[in-house]
Write an enzyme that holds these catalytic residues in place. Structure first.
Site, PDB file in Angstrom:
ATOM      1  N   ASN A  95       0.870  -1.183   0.000  1.00  0.00           N
ATOM      2  CA  ASN A  95       0.000   0.000   0.000  1.00  0.00           C
ATOM      3  C   ASN A  95       0.904   1.229   0.000  1.00  0.00           C
ATOM      4  OD1 ASN A  95      -1.776   2.073   0.545  1.00  0.00           O
ATOM      5  ND2 ASN A  95      -2.214   1.424   2.657  1.00  0.00           N
TER       6      ASN A  95
ATOM      7  N   LYS B 224       0.157   4.266  -0.262  1.00  0.00           N
ATOM      8  CA  LYS B 224      -0.479   5.465   0.330  1.00  0.00           C
ATOM      9  C   LYS B 224      -0.236   6.683  -0.552  1.00  0.00           C
ATOM     10  CE  LYS B 224       0.229   3.415   4.849  1.00  0.00           C
ATOM     11  NZ  LYS B 224       0.170   3.597   6.282  1.00  0.00           N
TER      12      LYS B 224
ATOM     13  N   HIS C  77      -9.437   1.002   5.116  1.00  0.00           N
ATOM     14  CA  HIS C  77      -8.146   1.232   5.777  1.00  0.00           C
ATOM     15  C   HIS C  77      -8.370   2.168   6.965  1.00  0.00           C
ATOM     16  CE1 HIS C  77      -4.048   2.482   6.557  1.00  0.00           C
ATOM     17  NE2 HIS C  77      -3.655   1.424   5.880  1.00  0.00           N
TER      18      HIS C  77
ATOM     19  N   GLU D 170      -6.762   4.565   8.067  1.00  0.00           N
ATOM     20  CA  GLU D 170      -6.549   6.002   7.790  1.00  0.00           C
ATOM     21  C   GLU D 170      -7.798   6.604   7.170  1.00  0.00           C
ATOM     22  OE1 GLU D 170      -2.875   5.543   5.614  1.00  0.00           O
ATOM     23  OE2 GLU D 170      -1.859   5.012   7.480  1.00  0.00           O
TER      24      GLU D 170
ATOM     25  N   GLU E  57      -5.256  -5.090  10.751  1.00  0.00           N
ATOM     26  CA  GLU E  57      -4.236  -4.061  10.947  1.00  0.00           C
ATOM     27  C   GLU E  57      -4.514  -3.310  12.246  1.00  0.00           C
ATOM     28  OE1 GLU E  57      -2.336  -2.848   7.001  1.00  0.00           O
ATOM     29  OE2 GLU E  57      -4.134  -1.642   7.195  1.00  0.00           O
TER      30      GLU E  57
ATOM     31  N   GLY F 282       2.524   2.166  10.718  1.00  0.00           N
ATOM     32  CA  GLY F 282       3.453   3.277  10.526  1.00  0.00           C
ATOM     33  C   GLY F 282       4.169   3.713  11.802  1.00  0.00           C
TER      34      GLY F 282
ATOM     35  N   SER G   1       3.618  -2.215  10.380  1.00  0.00           N
ATOM     36  CA  SER G   1       5.072  -2.219  10.543  1.00  0.00           C
ATOM     37  C   SER G   1       5.720  -3.563  10.223  1.00  0.00           C
ATOM     38  CB  SER G   1       5.446  -1.738  11.956  1.00  0.00           C
ATOM     39  OG  SER G   1       4.969  -0.412  12.159  1.00  0.00           O
TER      40      SER G   1
HETATM   41  C1  PEP Z   1      -0.711   0.073   6.090  1.00  0.00           C
HETATM   42  O1  PEP Z   1      -0.801   1.256   5.837  1.00  0.00           O
HETATM   43  O2  PEP Z   1      -1.608  -0.684   5.702  1.00  0.00           O
HETATM   44  C2  PEP Z   1       0.435  -0.382   6.868  1.00  0.00           C
HETATM   45  C3  PEP Z   1       0.407  -1.591   7.341  1.00  0.00           C
HETATM   46  O3  PEP Z   1       1.495   0.513   7.035  1.00  0.00           O
HETATM   47  P1  PEP Z   1       2.938   0.187   7.684  1.00  0.00           P
HETATM   48  O4  PEP Z   1       3.415  -1.088   7.055  1.00  0.00           O
HETATM   49  O5  PEP Z   1       3.785   1.363   7.291  1.00  0.00           O
HETATM   50  O6  PEP Z   1       2.733   0.062   9.136  1.00  0.00           O
END
Ligand code: PEP
Length: 249
Positions: A9, A11, A94, A96, A166, A172, A211
């Site tokens: 992803n 973003k 997601h 976000e 998630e 992040g 992460s």
């Molecule tokens: C994500 O945005 O779906 C995500 C898992 O980000 P990160 O790997 O940077 O934590």
């Protein structure tokens, strides 16, 4: 045996140059990768990505989709449009989008339905905030997010997509869930689906996101109910992304 899927992803990160470099970098390093691989660039780069990925095994995904088919919805992008640009997956729900753009469970369920209707595979993101985990309501939150889609589409519909667990506190932040923490929630999700349809529960890929890095992917993917990862930050460097893909089966 479910295959591992590793989906990047990107973003709000990319340029024409970045897209070319990143996709070519991924394509150049796929030898020996047995996992399924997907990349989800921002909308403007989908056409470029479609061309770069043509003839490869890497699937294209988008990061968002409208719940509407067409009409006066300024700024929206429909599932049919994504299909036209070669998308196979689209991320819905997601965290976000849930937190920054106020997308609630019902709205996410409509997006899931809109994607499915056009033959796209929705990647449905679910997960709790740190506060919710500390309150001990992780399962309640994840169940609510999942049930919203099951209510609209039925449990069988989940087999047409992918689920991504998630934990919001791990996205992040560099704070990965431990393999035990992740497996516990993944098993809960699979059991909940099995309560509706055991065959769908057995089949559906449940990805972990938060992460994931080349050095923690293998231990996460080794867990019984973790079928790969949705990767944010580490999907922006071909080498890191490939390191994670290599950890898949
Ligand atoms: C994500 O945005 O779906 C995500 C898992 O980000 P990160 O790997 O940077 O934590």
């Amino acid at each position: 045996m479910r295959k591992t899927l590793v989906a990047g992803n990107w973003k709000l990160n990319a340029s024409i140059q970045d897209t070319e470099k990143l996709i070519n970098g991924v394509l150049a390093g796929l030898d020996g990768v047995s996992a399924e691989v997907a990349v989800c660039p921002p909308f403007p780069y989908l056409a470029q990505a479609q061309q770069l990925l043509a003839g490869s095994s890497v699937r294209l995904g988008a990061q968002n989709v409208s719940d509407q088919e067409s009409g006066a919805y300024t700024g929206e992008v429909s599932a049919a449009m994504l299909k036209e640009f070669g998308c196979y997956y689209v991320i819905v729900g997601h965290s976000e989008r849930r937190s920054l753009y106020a997308e609630d469970d019902a709205f996410v369920a409509r997006k899931f339905a809109a994607a499915r209707q056009q033959g796209l595979a929705p990647i449905l993101c679910v997960g709790e905030t740190l506060e919710e985990r500390e309150q001990g309501v992780t399962e309640k939150v994840v169940a609510r997010q999942l049930d919203a889609v099951i209510e609209v589409e039925g449990a069988a519909a989940l087999a047409d997509g992918v689920i991504a667990y998630e934990p919001v506190w791990a996205i992040g932040t560099g704070m990965t869930a431990t393999r035990e923490q992740a497996q516990e929630v993944h098993a809960f999700i699979r059991q909940r689906i099995a309560g509706h349809d055991a065959a769908v529960a057995e089949k559906v890929q449940i990805l972990y996101g938060g992460s994931v890095k080349p050095d923690n992917a293998a231990e996460l993917f080794a867990e019984a109910d973790i079928d790969g990862g949705l990767i944010g930050g580490a999907s922006l460097k071909a080498e890191d992304f490939l390191g994670i893909c290599s950890a898949g089966r």
